[in-house]
Design a protein around this motif. Structure first.
Motif, PDB file in Angstrom:
ATOM      1  N   ASN A  38       0.768  11.725   9.365  1.00 39.55           N
ATOM      2  CA  ASN A  38      -0.551  10.388  10.476  1.00 39.55           C
ATOM      3  C   ASN A  38      -1.171  10.617  10.582  1.00 39.55           C
ATOM      4  O   ASN A  38      -1.823  11.621  10.718  1.00 39.55           O
ATOM      5  CB  ASN A  38       0.965  10.769  11.490  1.00 39.55           C
ATOM      6  CG  ASN A  38       2.750  11.006  11.476  1.00 39.55           C
ATOM      7  OD1 ASN A  38       2.811   9.545  10.180  1.00 39.55           O
ATOM      8  ND2 ASN A  38       2.789  10.981  12.035  1.00 39.55           N
ATOM      9  N   TYR A  77       1.133   0.246   1.602  1.00 32.04           N
ATOM     10  CA  TYR A  77       1.280   0.057   2.638  1.00 32.04           C
ATOM     11  C   TYR A  77       0.620   1.551   3.366  1.00 32.04           C
ATOM     12  O   TYR A  77       0.320   2.034   3.360  1.00 32.04           O
ATOM     13  CB  TYR A  77       3.270   0.551   2.857  1.00 32.04           C
ATOM     14  CG  TYR A  77       4.101  -0.351   2.264  1.00 32.04           C
ATOM     15  CD1 TYR A  77       3.977  -1.743   1.505  1.00 32.04           C
ATOM     16  CD2 TYR A  77       5.151   0.214   1.761  1.00 32.04           C
ATOM     17  CE1 TYR A  77       4.573  -2.469   1.662  1.00 32.04           C
ATOM     18  CE2 TYR A  77       6.463  -1.253   1.009  1.00 32.04           C
ATOM     19  CZ  TYR A  77       6.108  -2.870   0.947  1.00 32.04           C
ATOM     20  OH  TYR A  77       7.102  -2.847   0.366  1.00 32.04           O
ATOM     21  N   ASP A  78       0.718   0.903   4.551  1.00 35.30           N
ATOM     22  CA  ASP A  78      -0.274   1.342   6.160  1.00 35.30           C
ATOM     23  C   ASP A  78       0.595   2.635   7.095  1.00 35.30           C
ATOM     24  O   ASP A  78       0.571   3.261   7.290  1.00 35.30           O
ATOM     25  CB  ASP A  78      -0.901   0.769   6.710  1.00 35.30           C
ATOM     26  CG  ASP A  78      -0.642  -0.358   7.724  1.00 35.30           C
ATOM     27  OD1 ASP A  78       0.551  -0.070   7.668  1.00 35.30           O
ATOM     28  OD2 ASP A  78      -0.977  -1.479   8.090  1.00 35.30           O
ATOM     29  N   THR A  79       1.737   2.352   6.341  1.00 40.89           N
ATOM     30  CA  THR A  79       3.512   2.619   7.094  1.00 40.89           C
ATOM     31  C   THR A  79       4.074   2.624   6.595  1.00 40.89           C
ATOM     32  O   THR A  79       5.038   1.460   5.660  1.00 40.89           O
ATOM     33  CB  THR A  79       3.571   2.415   8.627  1.00 40.89           C
ATOM     34  OG1 THR A  79       2.567   1.997   9.057  1.00 40.89           O
ATOM     35  CG2 THR A  79       4.473   2.308   9.114  1.00 40.89           C
ATOM     36  N   SER A 102       8.438  10.427   6.729  1.00 40.34           N
ATOM     37  CA  SER A 102       7.383   9.573   7.844  1.00 40.34           C
ATOM     38  C   SER A 102       6.013   9.227   8.029  1.00 40.34           C
ATOM     39  O   SER A 102       5.756  10.434   8.136  1.00 40.34           O
ATOM     40  CB  SER A 102       7.738   8.785   8.995  1.00 40.34           C
ATOM     41  OG  SER A 102       7.472   9.648   9.775  1.00 40.34           O
ATOM     42  N   THR A 150      -2.090   4.499  10.669  1.00 40.69           N
ATOM     43  CA  THR A 150      -2.640   3.782  12.358  1.00 40.69           C
ATOM     44  C   THR A 150      -2.538   4.278  13.536  1.00 40.69           C
ATOM     45  O   THR A 150      -3.050   3.867  14.524  1.00 40.69           O
ATOM     46  CB  THR A 150      -1.140   2.348  12.280  1.00 40.69           C
ATOM     47  OG1 THR A 150      -0.062   3.191  12.179  1.00 40.69           O
ATOM     48  CG2 THR A 150      -1.884   1.267  11.109  1.00 40.69           C
ATOM     49  N   TYR A 152       1.528  -3.271   8.283  1.00 41.60           N
ATOM     50  CA  TYR A 152       1.337  -3.678   9.756  1.00 41.60           C
ATOM     51  C   TYR A 152      -0.329  -4.250  10.513  1.00 41.60           C
ATOM     52  O   TYR A 152       0.298  -4.561  11.097  1.00 41.60           O
ATOM     53  CB  TYR A 152       2.231  -2.821   9.871  1.00 41.60           C
ATOM     54  CG  TYR A 152       3.641  -2.129   9.490  1.00 41.60           C
ATOM     55  CD1 TYR A 152       4.364  -3.669   9.897  1.00 41.60           C
ATOM     56  CD2 TYR A 152       3.775  -1.178   9.265  1.00 41.60           C
ATOM     57  CE1 TYR A 152       5.770  -3.308   9.303  1.00 41.60           C
ATOM     58  CE2 TYR A 152       5.511  -1.599   9.007  1.00 41.60           C
ATOM     59  CZ  TYR A 152       6.433  -2.238   8.699  1.00 41.60           C
ATOM     60  OH  TYR A 152       7.559  -1.776   8.367  1.00 41.60           O
ATOM     61  N   ARG A 191       1.714   7.470   8.224  1.00 44.07           N
ATOM     62  CA  ARG A 191       0.858   5.658   8.847  1.00 44.07           C
ATOM     63  C   ARG A 191      -0.423   6.282   8.635  1.00 44.07           C
ATOM     64  O   ARG A 191      -0.300   7.543   9.608  1.00 44.07           O
ATOM     65  CB  ARG A 191       1.765   5.551   9.865  1.00 44.07           C
ATOM     66  CG  ARG A 191       1.480   6.824  11.454  1.00 44.07           C
ATOM     67  CD  ARG A 191       1.935   6.067  12.803  1.00 44.07           C
ATOM     68  NE  ARG A 191       1.508   7.039  13.724  1.00 44.07           N
ATOM     69  CZ  ARG A 191       2.828   7.822  13.479  1.00 44.07           C
ATOM     70  NH1 ARG A 191       4.392   8.507  13.329  1.00 44.07           N
ATOM     71  NH2 ARG A 191       2.718   8.762  15.084  1.00 44.07           N
ATOM     72  N   GLY A 211       8.342  -0.157   3.956  1.00 47.37           N
ATOM     73  CA  GLY A 211       7.098   0.196   5.022  1.00 47.37           C
ATOM     74  C   GLY A 211       7.029  -1.543   5.547  1.00 47.37           C
ATOM     75  O   GLY A 211       6.982  -2.430   4.884  1.00 47.37           O
TER      76      GLY A 211
END
Length: 452
Positions: A200, A293-295, A317, A321, A284, A319, A281
């Motif tokens: 992350n 994807y950003d997540t 997982s 963000t 978002y 992300r 994902g």
């Protein structure tokens, strides 16, 4: 859709085959010379990227004198990168650095014995094919491939050529990771029952290069050569420079980050790839035109193909963000956990006496210890400026070029992390569970071959 799909399959097959045949038609002088024990190994850089500048070249330079290696030139299809690369290497070594407009020119000149490949993600396997057919040992950045067609042709070329190959999964040269692998394989950890992984960050500018995007001109590079076997489209400076945000030039998170972590699952467990992957994902928050994807979150099922009731699950997982949680790699058994963030084995979560006794069982609690303290000590006096694992990974490749031994990151490791990456991409982009067909070596989504 079906027509586009068939055309892409045909183009990919032809282009991939062309890489094998085309590279094989290079002049006889392009093939590697036989090195004596005291000969200096001449190395070329294929792609002067930020990774090459910030880690690979410094790691190489820190060991070059002791190993009798030197970088003699830079191949890059963008004239700016050629100039910057040669100037940067000259500043480190004082040597005059050659410039090649492309890899074909580099290999045809036969000025090198080995190559460090740090080009765009989707190009790695095909550039490996070029190196293998020119009989040049190769250090290749990960991910190895973003499609199975590219992965298969890259694997075949390396195996048939006999070159010394290192995939840039530097965890494979980390002392703590070797200690972890040895511990799991010894049986002391017990069966893996679950793995949790995260990566992350909170970086809207990650993989963005707006200044360079505004400065680059198509006339200063070779857009058609850049595309290789991807479907042709008009010049797009973002897809040239910010390619990690755009499929099919990169899968983004899976290829860049997940490939490091999922590789340790294969290494520690002995399974080459997942049985299945489910994932979802989206974009978002960072709605800047990106397509990757950003997540995302993916759930993997690992285990023997003939026993669906045996194995373990991996959750991953990532992300862009919010950075809470950072990077995490935790392996669980019934007796506790192996945590590669803290580098400690502990009895955390192990079967307690209370719950064991209730079922007529014995408690299961791992004996804690520190992986770092139990790792084999690796002695190197080189202060390379790169992180320790990258430095050691580069050193391992250089030593294997001399000894002709298998590296810490053989081509099979790159091939296998590519399977997991592509299965994840297939699940993300189709919304279907992804599986792998052993016979055809294809990733399937809903039973259909996934291409892009």
């Amino acid at each position: 859709m079906d027509k586009t799909r068939r055309n892409f399959i045909r183009k990919t097959t032809l282009a991939s085959t062309g890489m094998v045949v085309g590279a094989g038609t290079l002049s006889a002088k392009s093939y590697g010379r036989i090195l004596g024990a005291n000969d200096r190994v001449q190395v070329g850089i294929s792609g002067f990227s930020n990774r090459a500048k910030g880690a690979l070249i410094p790691a190489f330079n820190g060991h070059s004198k002791a190993q009798n290696f030197e970088i003699v030139g830079v191949s890059d299809i963008w004239n700016r990168r050629r100039d910057e690369g040669s100037a940067f290497i000259n500043s480190l070594t004082g040597n005059k650095i050659k410039q090649w407009r492309n890899n074909e020119e580099m290999y045809d000149k036969n000025d090198i014995d080995a190559v460090i490949i740090s080009t765009a993600d989707f190009q790695h396997a095909l550039h490996t094919v070029q190196a293998a057919n020119a009989k040049k040992d190769a250090y290749v950045e990960k991910p190895f491939a973003e499609t199975m067609a590219d992965a298969r042709v890259g694997l075949k070329a390396v195996k048939e050529s006999g070159i010394v190959f290192q995939i840039g999964s530097q965890r494979r040269s980390g002392a703590n990771y070797h200690a972890a692998a040895d511990y799991v394989k010894s049986g002391k950890f017990g069966d893996i029952v679950m793995v949790e992984m995260t990566w992350n960050v909170n970086q809207p500018g990650r993989w963005r290069l707006p200044k360079l995007v505004s400065e680059i001109k198509e006339s200063d590079t070779d857009w058609k050569r850049y595309l290789m076997n991807r479907p042709f489209e008009a010049w797009d400076p973002r897809k040239y420079l910010e390619y990690r945000l755009f499929w099919p030039y990169s899968s983004g998170i899976p290829g860049q980050w997940m490939s490091h972590q999922i590789d340790t699952v294969h290494w520690f467990s002995g399974f080459d790839h997942p049985r299945s992957v489910a994932a979802n994902g989206g974009i978002y928050l960072w709605k800047d035109g990106r397509k990757n994807y950003d997540t995302m979150t993916a759930v993997f099922d690992y285990g023997p193909a003939d026993d669906a009731n045996s194995g373990f699950q991996v959750s991953y997982s990532s992300r862009f963000t919010n950075s809470a949680g950072g990077t995490k790699e935790i392996y669980y058994s019934n007796g506790g956990e192996l945590n590669l963030d803290s580098n400690k084995v502990s009895d955390n979560g192990g079967l307690s006496e209370r719950h064991a006794k209730a079922m007529g069982m014995k408690p299961n609690k791992l004996q804690g210890f520190n992986l770092s303290e139990n790792a084999s000590k690796v002695v190197t006096s080189a202060n390379t400026g790169a992180d320790d694992m990258t430095s050691l990974h580069m050193l391992n490749w250089m030593e294997c070029v001399r000894s002709r031994k298998t590296t810490n990151g053989p081509v099979e490791a790159g091939y296998n992390h590519s399977i997991a990456n592509i299965m994840t991409t297939a699940a993300l982009r189709t919304g279907l569970k992804a599986t792998f067909d052993e016979k055809s070596q294809n990733v399937l989504a809903g039973g259909e071959i996934f291409i892009y």
